[in-house]
Design a protein around this motif. Structure first.
Motif, mmCIF file in Angstrom:
data_model
loop_
_atom_site.group_PDB
_atom_site.id
_atom_site.type_symbol
_atom_site.label_atom_id
_atom_site.label_comp_id
_atom_site.label_asym_id
_atom_site.label_seq_id
_atom_site.Cartn_x
_atom_site.Cartn_y
_atom_site.Cartn_z
ATOM 1 N N VAL A 190 0.839 -1.202 0.000
ATOM 2 C CA VAL A 190 0.000 0.000 0.000
ATOM 3 C C VAL A 190 0.874 1.253 0.000
ATOM 4 N N ILE A 191 1.910 1.245 0.797
ATOM 5 C CA ILE A 191 2.811 2.393 0.850
ATOM 6 C C ILE A 191 3.527 2.575 -0.485
ATOM 7 N N VAL A 249 2.883 8.441 -5.717
ATOM 8 C CA VAL A 249 1.868 9.253 -6.395
ATOM 9 C C VAL A 249 1.646 10.560 -5.634
ATOM 10 N N LEU A 250 1.547 10.463 -4.312
ATOM 11 C CA LEU A 250 1.329 11.668 -3.510
ATOM 12 C C LEU A 250 2.516 12.631 -3.607
ATOM 13 N N ILE A 251 3.717 12.095 -3.638
ATOM 14 C CA ILE A 251 4.903 12.948 -3.747
ATOM 15 C C ILE A 251 4.975 13.572 -5.140
ATOM 16 N N LYS A 252 4.696 12.770 -6.166
ATOM 17 C CA LYS A 252 4.761 13.280 -7.541
ATOM 18 C C LYS A 252 3.769 14.421 -7.765
ATOM 19 N N LYS A 253 2.585 14.301 -7.179
ATOM 20 C CA LYS A 253 1.561 15.343 -7.328
ATOM 21 C C LYS A 253 1.719 16.461 -6.296
ATOM 22 N N ASP A 298 -1.991 15.606 2.066
ATOM 23 C CA ASP A 298 -2.558 14.267 1.938
ATOM 24 C C ASP A 298 -1.554 13.199 2.361
ATOM 25 N N LEU A 299 -0.285 13.424 2.032
ATOM 26 C CA LEU A 299 0.762 12.492 2.431
ATOM 27 C C LEU A 299 0.885 12.437 3.950
ATOM 28 N N THR A 300 0.749 13.580 4.603
ATOM 29 C CA THR A 300 0.819 13.617 6.069
ATOM 30 C C THR A 300 -0.346 12.854 6.687
ATOM 31 N N VAL A 301 -1.558 13.094 6.196
ATOM 32 C CA VAL A 301 -2.737 12.391 6.715
ATOM 33 C C VAL A 301 -2.632 10.898 6.424
ATOM 34 N N PHE A 302 -2.218 10.554 5.206
ATOM 35 C CA PHE A 302 -2.033 9.151 4.837
ATOM 36 C C PHE A 302 -1.037 8.481 5.781
#
Length: 100
Positions: free
Chosen positions: A32-33, A39-43, A48-52
């Motif tokens: 999952v990670i 994807v989160l880093i690329k965008k 969202d990355l922090t919450v994820f």
């Protein structure tokens, strides 16, 4: 680490079962990670990355604690203590209504 019965009634070695569960959790969370973080880093979705990351960490801690039979947090106890007075009030009202 004795022999223990599992849900399906088969005899299993508890230590081996625990290790397989932990290995499966590592593969699952790693997958999952590996799928989500790039994807989160690329965008550039850093919020969202922090919450994820926080939710993933909570999920991992809870999953591993269940797999290893460690004590887990149970919010029901706290909710019961908060709602106990209201429950007693409603019970009293309903019992009074039954008497009518």
């Amino acid at each position: 680490m004795g022999i223990d019965t599992h849900r399906h009634g088969r005899l299993t070695n508890r230590g081996e079962f625990t290790m397989l569960t932990v290995a499966a959790l590592i593969v699952f969370f790693g997958g999952v990670i590996a799928l989500q973080v790039p994807v989160l880093i690329k965008k550039q979705m850093y919020r969202d990355l922090t919450v994820f990351s926080l939710l993933m960490l909570l999920g991992m801690v809870y999953s591993f604690s269940l797999a290893l039979d460690l004590p887990t947090f149970n919010p029901i106890r706290y909710l019961e203590s908060i709602f106990a007075p209201a429950t007693g009030f409603v019970d009293n009202m309903l019992s009074d209504m039954e008497r009518l």
